[in-house]
Design a protein around this motif. Sequence first.
Motif, PDB file in Angstrom:
ATOM      1  N   SER A   8       0.616  -1.182   0.033  1.00 20.07           N
ATOM      2  CA  SER A   8      -0.060   0.053   0.067  1.00 20.07           C
ATOM      3  C   SER A   8       0.783   1.271  -0.048  1.00 20.07           C
ATOM      4  O   SER A   8       0.483   2.423  -0.245  1.00 20.07           O
ATOM      5  CB  SER A   8      -0.782   0.144   1.229  1.00 20.07           C
ATOM      6  OG  SER A   8       0.058  -0.087   2.261  1.00 20.07           O
ATOM      7  N   LYS A   9       2.056   1.087  -0.055  1.00 22.54           N
ATOM      8  CA  LYS A   9       2.950   2.355   0.372  1.00 22.54           C
ATOM      9  C   LYS A   9       4.195   2.365  -0.546  1.00 22.54           C
ATOM     10  O   LYS A   9       5.068   3.204  -0.495  1.00 22.54           O
ATOM     11  CB  LYS A   9       3.547   2.566   1.817  1.00 22.54           C
ATOM     12  CG  LYS A   9       2.416   2.823   2.908  1.00 22.54           C
ATOM     13  CD  LYS A   9       2.731   2.803   4.151  1.00 22.54           C
ATOM     14  CE  LYS A   9       1.583   2.915   5.140  1.00 22.54           C
ATOM     15  NZ  LYS A   9       1.924   3.116   6.647  1.00 22.54           N
ATOM     16  N   GLY A  75       8.355   5.528  -3.257  1.00 21.99           N
ATOM     17  CA  GLY A  75       7.558   5.772  -2.080  1.00 21.99           C
ATOM     18  C   GLY A  75       7.731   7.095  -1.399  1.00 21.99           C
ATOM     19  O   GLY A  75       8.798   7.525  -1.839  1.00 21.99           O
ATOM     20  N   GLY A  78       5.922   7.278   3.895  1.00 27.56           N
ATOM     21  CA  GLY A  78       5.269   6.436   4.243  1.00 27.56           C
ATOM     22  C   GLY A  78       3.644   6.483   3.986  1.00 27.56           C
ATOM     23  O   GLY A  78       3.040   6.021   4.520  1.00 27.56           O
ATOM     24  N   HIS A  79       3.306   7.526   3.007  1.00 28.08           N
ATOM     25  CA  HIS A  79       1.962   7.620   2.639  1.00 28.08           C
ATOM     26  C   HIS A  79       1.540   6.444   1.663  1.00 28.08           C
ATOM     27  O   HIS A  79       2.183   5.653   0.976  1.00 28.08           O
ATOM     28  CB  HIS A  79       1.909   8.904   1.774  1.00 28.08           C
ATOM     29  CG  HIS A  79       2.560  10.119   2.444  1.00 28.08           C
ATOM     30  ND1 HIS A  79       1.925  10.442   3.503  1.00 28.08           N
ATOM     31  CD2 HIS A  79       3.351  11.062   2.041  1.00 28.08           C
ATOM     32  CE1 HIS A  79       2.635  11.901   3.925  1.00 28.08           C
ATOM     33  NE2 HIS A  79       3.591  12.115   3.033  1.00 28.08           N
ATOM     34  N   HIS A  80       0.260   6.234   1.953  1.00 25.39           N
ATOM     35  CA  HIS A  80      -0.478   5.260   1.040  1.00 25.39           C
ATOM     36  C   HIS A  80      -0.396   5.907  -0.421  1.00 25.39           C
ATOM     37  O   HIS A  80      -0.428   7.274  -0.685  1.00 25.39           O
ATOM     38  CB  HIS A  80      -2.043   5.048   1.375  1.00 25.39           C
ATOM     39  CG  HIS A  80      -2.065   4.390   2.722  1.00 25.39           C
ATOM     40  ND1 HIS A  80      -1.912   5.179   4.081  1.00 25.39           N
ATOM     41  CD2 HIS A  80      -2.391   3.230   3.041  1.00 25.39           C
ATOM     42  CE1 HIS A  80      -2.038   3.722   4.772  1.00 25.39           C
ATOM     43  NE2 HIS A  80      -2.439   2.895   4.448  1.00 25.39           N
ATOM     44  N   MET A 145      -0.250  10.041  -3.822  1.00 22.73           N
ATOM     45  CA  MET A 145      -0.253   9.625  -2.515  1.00 22.73           C
ATOM     46  C   MET A 145      -1.607  10.260  -1.488  1.00 22.73           C
ATOM     47  O   MET A 145      -1.947  11.388  -1.908  1.00 22.73           O
ATOM     48  CB  MET A 145       1.170  10.544  -1.952  1.00 22.73           C
ATOM     49  CG  MET A 145       2.457   9.936  -2.607  1.00 22.73           C
ATOM     50  SD  MET A 145       3.802  10.667  -2.039  1.00 22.73           S
ATOM     51  CE  MET A 145       3.534  12.452  -2.737  1.00 22.73           C
ATOM     52  N   HIS A 147      -3.267  10.178   2.816  1.00 26.23           N
ATOM     53  CA  HIS A 147      -3.402   9.598   4.211  1.00 26.23           C
ATOM     54  C   HIS A 147      -4.223   8.632   4.200  1.00 26.23           C
ATOM     55  O   HIS A 147      -5.462   8.850   3.902  1.00 26.23           O
ATOM     56  CB  HIS A 147      -3.299  10.813   5.115  1.00 26.23           C
ATOM     57  CG  HIS A 147      -2.081  11.638   5.420  1.00 26.23           C
ATOM     58  ND1 HIS A 147      -1.075  11.367   6.009  1.00 26.23           N
ATOM     59  CD2 HIS A 147      -1.999  12.942   4.900  1.00 26.23           C
ATOM     60  CE1 HIS A 147      -0.222  12.172   5.927  1.00 26.23           C
ATOM     61  NE2 HIS A 147      -0.813  13.096   5.526  1.00 26.23           N
TER      62      HIS A 147
END
Length: 216
Positions: A8-9, A75, A78-80, A145, A147
């Motif tokens: 997911s990230k 990436g 750490g954002h989705h 990206m 949250h």
Amino acid sequence: MPFREINSKMVEATLMPGQRVFSQRGAMLAYKGEVSFTPNVQGGQGGIMSMIGRRVANEATPLMTVEGSGTVLFGHGGHHIQVINLTGDTLCVEADRLLAFDGTLQQGTMFMGSQGGVMGMVRGQVTGQGLFTTTLKGQGAVAVMAHGGVIEVPITPQRPVHVDPQAYVAHHGDVRNKLSTALGWRDMVGRGSGEAFQLELSGSGAVYVQASEEKL
């Protein structure tokens, strides 16, 4: 060139000679093969006018051009990450939401202040963005990206969608947007600082909404 979602990230792009990807600088996590990374001084597909357009759109994070033969992992923070595949249509996305996108896509800007000067300025205060947003058009993939992940909400002529401006990520299709105020304090149903305002999207298409009002 599609991006493959590792999790997911994190996404992976496979590069072949003659192909290129644009990404945020610093978004490369790892790579294999003969791959080069250079600052993008051309402004992406569209040259100098596209670069000017991005500056008008208040894009704070510059891009880099990724070329060569190999695979690259992207990436950021750490954002989705959500991969959106375009088939000739136009994606409107806030510039700071862009992680990476196909070099074949044509980049530009769109005026988002059509509701008038005051409401246009309000949009900038509410969302952290200005009167313009970035557009990507053509055949290709875009990695954006957010949250807490993203959901795609369909927009139909019979049923417009109202979004908390701070939860808005992107939209595509034949869509009109308008920033409206709540009628009174009882209508302030959002949780972000922009809770008194709603972004109304009408027409035919889809809007991507993140699971948070937190800015990137």
